[in-house]
Scaffold this motif. Sequence first.
Motif, mmCIF file in Angstrom:
data_model
loop_
_atom_site.group_PDB
_atom_site.id
_atom_site.type_symbol
_atom_site.label_atom_id
_atom_site.label_comp_id
_atom_site.label_asym_id
_atom_site.label_seq_id
_atom_site.Cartn_x
_atom_site.Cartn_y
_atom_site.Cartn_z
ATOM 1 N N PHE A 538 1.132 -0.744 0.110
ATOM 2 C CA PHE A 538 -0.220 0.347 0.222
ATOM 3 C C PHE A 538 0.991 1.308 0.144
ATOM 4 C CE2 PHE A 538 -3.833 -2.547 1.449
ATOM 5 C CZ PHE A 538 -4.608 -1.874 0.543
ATOM 6 N N VAL A 539 2.399 1.272 0.372
ATOM 7 C CA VAL A 539 3.067 2.451 1.077
ATOM 8 C C VAL A 539 3.303 2.948 -0.414
ATOM 9 C CG1 VAL A 539 5.133 2.838 1.800
ATOM 10 C CG2 VAL A 539 3.318 2.349 3.192
ATOM 11 N N ASN A 540 3.789 1.901 -1.085
ATOM 12 C CA ASN A 540 4.780 1.775 -2.541
ATOM 13 C C ASN A 540 3.814 1.984 -3.297
ATOM 14 O OD1 ASN A 540 7.733 1.700 -2.182
ATOM 15 N ND2 ASN A 540 6.812 -0.369 -0.542
ATOM 16 N N ALA A 541 2.367 1.506 -3.245
ATOM 17 C CA ALA A 541 1.505 1.863 -5.094
ATOM 18 C C ALA A 541 1.120 3.165 -4.562
ATOM 19 C CB ALA A 541 0.917 0.374 -4.314
ATOM 20 N N PHE A 542 0.848 3.583 -3.042
ATOM 21 C CA PHE A 542 -0.224 4.310 -3.389
ATOM 22 C C PHE A 542 0.365 5.843 -2.590
ATOM 23 C CE2 PHE A 542 -3.441 1.136 -3.073
ATOM 24 C CZ PHE A 542 -3.493 0.993 -4.480
ATOM 25 N N LYS A 543 1.458 6.464 -3.523
ATOM 26 C CA LYS A 543 2.114 8.248 -2.649
ATOM 27 C C LYS A 543 1.405 8.446 -1.500
ATOM 28 C CE LYS A 543 5.595 5.755 -4.616
ATOM 29 N NZ LYS A 543 6.263 5.242 -3.790
ATOM 30 N N ASP A 544 0.256 9.188 -1.839
ATOM 31 C CA ASP A 544 -0.641 10.333 -0.723
ATOM 32 C C ASP A 544 -1.179 9.430 -0.043
ATOM 33 O OD1 ASP A 544 -2.590 8.512 -2.884
ATOM 34 O OD2 ASP A 544 -3.754 10.495 -2.934
ATOM 35 N N LEU A 545 -0.256 8.112 0.179
ATOM 36 C CA LEU A 545 -1.439 7.185 1.729
ATOM 37 C C LEU A 545 -0.824 8.106 2.841
ATOM 38 C CD1 LEU A 545 -2.018 4.315 2.518
ATOM 39 C CD2 LEU A 545 -0.012 4.028 3.407
ATOM 40 N N GLY A 546 -1.841 8.247 3.484
ATOM 41 C CA GLY A 546 -2.475 9.239 4.966
ATOM 42 C C GLY A 546 -2.436 10.727 4.700
ATOM 43 N N GLN A 547 -2.786 10.945 3.675
ATOM 44 C CA GLN A 547 -3.675 12.707 3.324
ATOM 45 C C GLN A 547 -4.289 12.462 2.980
ATOM 46 O OE1 GLN A 547 -0.751 15.294 2.698
ATOM 47 N NE2 GLN A 547 0.509 13.938 3.137
ATOM 48 N N PRO A 548 -5.079 14.006 3.828
ATOM 49 C CA PRO A 548 -6.589 13.703 4.321
ATOM 50 C C PRO A 548 -7.625 13.710 3.228
ATOM 51 C CG PRO A 548 -5.403 15.457 5.572
ATOM 52 C CD PRO A 548 -4.612 14.438 4.524
ATOM 53 N N THR A 549 -6.788 14.075 2.103
ATOM 54 C CA THR A 549 -7.405 13.977 0.601
ATOM 55 C C THR A 549 -7.433 13.028 0.204
ATOM 56 O OG1 THR A 549 -5.851 15.041 -0.772
ATOM 57 C CG2 THR A 549 -7.351 16.698 -0.184
ATOM 58 N N SER A 550 -6.049 11.789 0.062
ATOM 59 C CA SER A 550 -6.193 10.557 -0.434
ATOM 60 C C SER A 550 -7.486 9.628 0.164
ATOM 61 C CB SER A 550 -4.748 9.631 -0.093
ATOM 62 O OG SER A 550 -4.839 8.291 0.337
ATOM 63 N N GLN A 551 -7.616 8.773 -0.912
ATOM 64 C CA GLN A 551 -8.690 7.688 -0.721
ATOM 65 C C GLN A 551 -7.995 6.837 0.211
ATOM 66 O OE1 GLN A 551 -6.876 4.915 -4.961
ATOM 67 N NE2 GLN A 551 -7.989 3.989 -3.089
ATOM 68 N N TYR A 552 -7.126 6.015 0.802
ATOM 69 C CA TYR A 552 -6.774 6.020 2.144
ATOM 70 C C TYR A 552 -5.933 6.802 2.830
ATOM 71 C CZ TYR A 552 -6.989 1.676 -0.985
ATOM 72 O OH TYR A 552 -7.544 1.092 -1.809
ATOM 73 N N PRO A 553 -7.063 7.549 3.438
ATOM 74 C CA PRO A 553 -6.085 9.201 4.419
ATOM 75 C C PRO A 553 -6.240 8.453 5.896
ATOM 76 C CG PRO A 553 -9.127 8.999 4.657
ATOM 77 C CD PRO A 553 -8.709 7.588 3.922
ATOM 78 N N ALA A 554 -5.945 7.064 6.370
ATOM 79 C CA ALA A 554 -5.224 6.786 7.708
ATOM 80 C C ALA A 554 -5.897 7.806 8.623
ATOM 81 C CB ALA A 554 -4.329 6.634 7.384
ATOM 82 N N PRO A 555 -7.397 7.515 9.202
ATOM 83 C CA PRO A 555 -7.018 8.802 9.975
ATOM 84 C C PRO A 555 -6.900 8.860 11.031
ATOM 85 C CG PRO A 555 -9.481 7.995 9.734
ATOM 86 C CD PRO A 555 -8.298 7.093 8.655
ATOM 87 N N TYR A 556 -6.959 7.227 11.822
ATOM 88 C CA TYR A 556 -6.472 7.332 12.988
ATOM 89 C C TYR A 556 -5.033 7.659 13.358
ATOM 90 C CZ TYR A 556 -11.050 5.496 15.032
ATOM 91 O OH TYR A 556 -12.688 5.649 15.248
ATOM 92 N N ALA A 557 -4.292 7.251 12.288
ATOM 93 C CA ALA A 557 -2.934 7.995 12.290
ATOM 94 C C ALA A 557 -2.778 9.146 12.828
ATOM 95 C CB ALA A 557 -2.137 7.214 11.271
ATOM 96 N N VAL A 558 -3.491 9.788 12.803
ATOM 97 C CA VAL A 558 -3.563 11.726 12.607
ATOM 98 C C VAL A 558 -4.112 11.689 14.549
ATOM 99 C CG1 VAL A 558 -4.940 13.787 11.951
ATOM 100 C CG2 VAL A 558 -3.916 12.172 10.419
#
Length: 698
Positions: A538-558
């Motif tokens: 996931f980290v290598n395939a989706f470079k915007d991982l964790g960004q609020p506007t990403s399809q994978y925003p990882a809300p609980y990480a923030v």
Amino acid sequence: MGHQDERDAELRNGLEQNDEDPNQKKKREQQELEALSVERVFENQEVPSWKKQLTFRAFVVSLVLSILFTFIVMKLNLTTGIIPSLNVSAGLLGFFFVKTWTKFLEKSGYLKQPFTRQENTVIQTCVVASSGIAFSGGFGSYLFGMSEQIAKQSSDTSDFKNPSLGWIIGFLFVVSFLGLFSVVPLRKIMIIDFKLTYPSGTATAHLINSFHTPEGAKLAKKQVRELGKFFSFSFLWGFFQWFYTAGDDCGFAQFPTLGLKAYQNKFFFDFSATYVGVGMICPYIVNISILLGGILSWGLMWPLIENRKGDWFSAELQPTNMHSLQGYKVFIAIAMILGDGLYNFFKVLSRTVSGLYSQLRKKDVGGTRLPVADNPSIEKEEPSFDDMRRTRLFLKDQIPAWFAVGGYIAIAAISTATLPHIFPQLKWYYILVIYAFAPTLAFCNAYGCGLTDWSLASTYGKLAIFTIGAWAGSSHGGVLAGLAACGVMMNIVATASDLTQDFKTGYLTLASPRSMFVSQVIGTAMGCVIAPSVFWLFVNAFKDLGQPTSQYPAPYAVVYRNMAILGVQGFSSLPKYCLLLCYIFFGAAILINFIKDCLGKKGRFIPIPMAMAIPFYIGPYFAIDMCVGSLILFIWEKINKAKADAFGPAVASGLICGEGIWTLPASILALAGVKPPICMKFLSRADNGRVDNLLSGA
């Protein structure tokens, strides 16, 4: 006169029945119970030894299903953090795969060992243990919260550790096995002496038992067919959507179904088959609570606070800055999560203590020691045939207490020596303190889970964030120390409650405690490799991982990172009036829970604060998907309740699994540099006119 004689005869018969010999009455009741006995159905089937329950084919199927479910859990982790129980799917698919395997071998004449419910339980245990690491490993919470990507979205950007496959696998191997050894000596008191229910474990056992009856096998075949049908639909739907996502904000997931203004405030249906399926599995009140939380935050509060820009916070700040509107979104959500978690922690703890006290008095256990695995238990009630058979087989294969205690001490020593090399901020004496308290907290969590079906692993993790983070302090890397301590604590208490839940399932399906323990250990080891590998993809395939506007925003990480900052820096990191609002929502979460409990059965209509807090940060778009899932199930139940109950979980699992598995080919395509051919975007009439003019001018 004849009628009078009849009435007298009836009266005499009634009196004779009331005066029936107590032994005869007891015998009749016993016969009635035996008619409902589960084990009578399987009485003529030989129970394989614990070694024969651990088959090669069981672990091959477990490996395949572990990869499947890890992708699903990882996707849910990195999108919203809502993970429904996948036990039904694991049990059903495990049954289907091995049954297909054995049928093929039987026709070929090579079948040496038939498929038993004990082997089915081994698969179930292994798969749930493996995919559980995708949650307790913190890939959507504390572990990803350590990264620079998430640090940039917080007020403290200096203290971070970027994810790397090597150290993540090493970290998980040294912390994920302790919980298993911590509760093994107390398995007997939990399952036999206290007869804790473990609702999820019991439901899974009943499901597995039903699969292995002739009628249950027929139903399971139909359920698998439905699951396969909706799996295919969901997978192909994910594939179809991919073609329209060539750029940012493109595709069906950005469809402004409720209008452009609503879309800007995250109110839209994003055509996610996964969350429609999740909505079908989650209780109605959970889905309604999430939607209410979205309406309260994105429909009311955030627009009002946004209007105070320039007064409450600087108008020049970036939208993602924690001192702007983003700070209110994150910290008010944290306040609600902590209020709800704290209330339920003390509620479950009080029930645990009172339940433990009453059970110890009831059992009259010698006063000085608990009836652990090597000590005999005292049975005062005459057990049923099912209980006698289950207890005899459960106690047959002992796991020595010295093995469990020795294993815990050895792994704790290795972990204490290793973890400071992975996280220099996490000193050896912090780890020693955690391990000193961990067995007690693991027992409390396992016992509370048996009473309420509620694992408080994340709450214990948050407790570690605040205590260790504050102890370390800001100047000594308190943020990373708190997040790492959260990981240590969460893994211990989560695996402890998972194992006792599996012991309950094994007890009800006659699976040996040894095979359950070995299966859990192998499943955990699989998870320690599979989960980091999937996360790395996931980290290598989706470079915007964790960004609020990403399809994978990882809300609980923030959320978890900002909890750590709060524990280290105190309230100085909060924007204006944010602390007051946090107090209000913290108190409101406790009050809502208290009212909910006071109302008893009527309390089921009161929303759940924890669920309400989820959309505060990421928005309510997925809540609309989940409510659509609830609506489908509700209409189905009104039309044909029996069919909805039988096939609803299978349909929901198919929808979740299909789109979840699509992330694997989508990741591979992204890594290979293959881009979708079309961008489908939605513009207002004015914006569309400007684009047309620009294009015609060009």
